[in-house]
Design an enzyme around this catalytic site. Structure first.
Site, PDB file in Angstrom:
ATOM      1  N   ASP A  12      -5.454   3.082   0.608  1.00 54.35           N
ATOM      2  CA  ASP A  12      -4.759   4.101  -0.201  1.00 54.35           C
ATOM      3  C   ASP A  12      -5.451   4.315  -1.542  1.00 54.35           C
ATOM      4  O   ASP A  12      -5.787   5.446  -1.916  1.00 54.35           O
ATOM      5  CB  ASP A  12      -3.304   3.677  -0.480  1.00 54.35           C
ATOM      6  CG  ASP A  12      -2.385   3.924   0.694  1.00 54.35           C
ATOM      7  OD1 ASP A  12      -2.894   4.043   1.827  1.00 54.35           O
ATOM      8  OD2 ASP A  12      -1.160   3.993   0.482  1.00 54.35           O
ATOM      9  N   GLY A  34       1.088   7.824  -0.133  1.00 53.46           N
ATOM     10  CA  GLY A  34       0.314   7.160  -1.188  1.00 53.46           C
ATOM     11  C   GLY A  34       0.869   7.320  -2.597  1.00 53.46           C
ATOM     12  O   GLY A  34       0.106   7.272  -3.557  1.00 53.46           O
TER      13      GLY A  34
HETATM   14  O1  PMV Z   1       1.065   3.280   2.019  1.00 57.02           O
HETATM   15  P1  PMV Z   1       1.179   3.747   3.431  1.00 57.02           P
HETATM   16  O2  PMV Z   1       2.567   3.752   3.946  1.00 57.02           O
HETATM   17  O3  PMV Z   1       0.405   4.979   3.679  1.00 57.02           O
HETATM   18  O4  PMV Z   1       0.472   2.641   4.361  1.00 57.02           O
HETATM   19  C1  PMV Z   1      -0.827   2.284   4.178  1.00 57.02           C
HETATM   20  C2  PMV Z   1      -1.470   1.951   5.465  1.00 57.02           C
HETATM   21  C3  PMV Z   1      -1.185   0.599   6.088  1.00 57.02           C
HETATM   22  O5  PMV Z   1      -2.281   0.391   6.966  1.00 57.02           O
HETATM   23  C4  PMV Z   1       0.097   0.614   6.866  1.00 57.02           C
HETATM   24  C5  PMV Z   1      -1.137  -0.516   5.067  1.00 57.02           C
HETATM   25  C6  PMV Z   1      -2.454  -0.826   4.392  1.00 57.02           C
HETATM   26  O6  PMV Z   1      -2.412  -1.564   3.404  1.00 57.02           O
HETATM   27  O7  PMV Z   1      -3.502  -0.375   4.839  1.00 57.02           O
END
Ligand code: PMV
Length: 331
Positions: free
Chosen positions: A170, A125
């Site tokens: 996030d 994040g």
């Molecule tokens: O930002 P990351 O790599 O933790 O991914 C977030 C989670 C996903 O489900 C892959 C993307 C999203 O927008 O929810």
């Protein structure tokens, strides 16, 4: 902001996704928790800088500007110069978005220093944490400190610059800095972890932009929506079962759910040989379950461990190639 000595600071934690990444983009729920051991910080001072030299300048002159320093990504330039680039850095666009959202028409003459201990593009994040810290510090510096709800909404808009089609999980978990049960577009539902959960986080050391893994899943889904909707439905069932286990304290139910969620993420093609090796290594020394966390194809994985075994799990992960490990307790 009217005195040159005023300093506005804000910081925001990293995050881990416990269950439900990727399926959450398609309207299924996800569980996520803040990761307090890492953080992004923003410090804003009123002392203006010269637009050419970046040096502090106390006289009022035409040459003053908003100066941005982000040493972790090698950025040190005026906002104006950054916005003139063919592809301006997301941080510069984020500053402009905050000013616009607050109705500030003339670029304020401030110095913004951004630093972060959250590894980039690793599923922890980093982008959302920088946005949340930036929105809080900048809105305060501009005399309009924002409530969490607006911080979250604005951070979501900025997330779109990084990701394309973010679910919003996030920015939500990072803004509220507590475990969340998240469904895209819905009001946040309260969710309590009744017994502390020990997790060991292992960093594959491979930077993998979320935009790419999200795009890969989108292509799979477009080619065969019926098949992937079923997979996402199963992920949703896993998330519901995990939520009830966390709420009732029956932590022994979590491990198998993590393993199954990881297998479904493998099917979505978002794991990698390195992540699979770390997941297997954690299990070999007694982790109760393990899965990748976040966008995948690199970045981090998480392993569920008894507290007394966490150090051994972390050591096994480092032996299997993890660049960093963090032991964290969700409560
Ligand atoms: O930002 P990351 O790599 O933790 O991914 C977030 C989670 C996903 O489900 C892959 C993307 C999203 O927008 O929810």
């Amino acid at each position: 902001m009217n005195t040159t000595n005023a300093v506005f600071r804000a910081s925001a934690p990293g995050k881990i996704i416990l269950f439900g990444e990727h399926a959450v983009v398609y309207g299924r729920p996800a569980l996520a928790a803040p990761l307090m051991q890492v953080a992004a910080s923003v410090e804003i001072t009123a002392q203006p800088r010269n637009r050419k030299t970046g040096k502090p300048e106390n006289r009022p002159t035409e040459q003053l500007c908003l100066w941005l320093d982000a040493p972790d990504i090698g950025l040190s330039a005026s906002l104006e110069e950054l916005l003139q680039q063919a592809t301006p850095p997301p941080l510069a666009i984020a500053i402009r978005s905050v000013c616009q959202a607050l109705g500030v028409e003339q670029t304020p003459r401030l110095r913004i220093l951004v630093s972060s201990s959250i590894p980039l593009a690793s599923g922890l994040g980093s982008g959302a944490a920088v946005s949340v810290a930036l929105i809080r510090a900048l809105s305060a510096a501009l005399g309009q400190p924002l409530p969490d709800e607006r911080v979250n909404a604005l951070a979501y808009e900025i997330e779109k610059l990084y990701h394309g089609t973010p679910s919003g999980v996030d920015n939500t978990v990072i803004t509220y800095a507590r475990p969340v049960y998240f469904v895209r577009g819905q009001v946040l539902q309260p969710f309590r972890v009744t017994r502390p959960v020990t997790l060991v986080i292992g960093d594959s050391g491979i930077a993998a932009p979320t935009k790419e893994s999200v795009g890969a899943v989108r292509r799979l889904w477009q080619a065969d929506p019926a098949r992937w909707e079923k997979v996402f439905d199963r992920v949703a069932e896993i998330v519901e079962a995990a939520k009830s286990a966390l709420e009732s304290g029956e932590l022994s139910r979590l491990g198998p759910l993590m393993d199954e969620n990881h297998a479904l993420l493998q099917a979505m093609t978002v794991s990698s040989a390195e992540l699979d090796r770390l997941v297997a290594a954690a299990k070999t020394v007694g982790a109760q379950g393990a899965k990748l966390s976040g966008g995948g194809r690199g970045g981090n994985m998480i392993a569920l461990s008894a507290p007394e075994k966490a150090e051994a799990v972390a050591a096994a992960l480092r032996l299997a190639g993890a660049r960093h490990t963090i032991i964290s307790t969700i409560e």
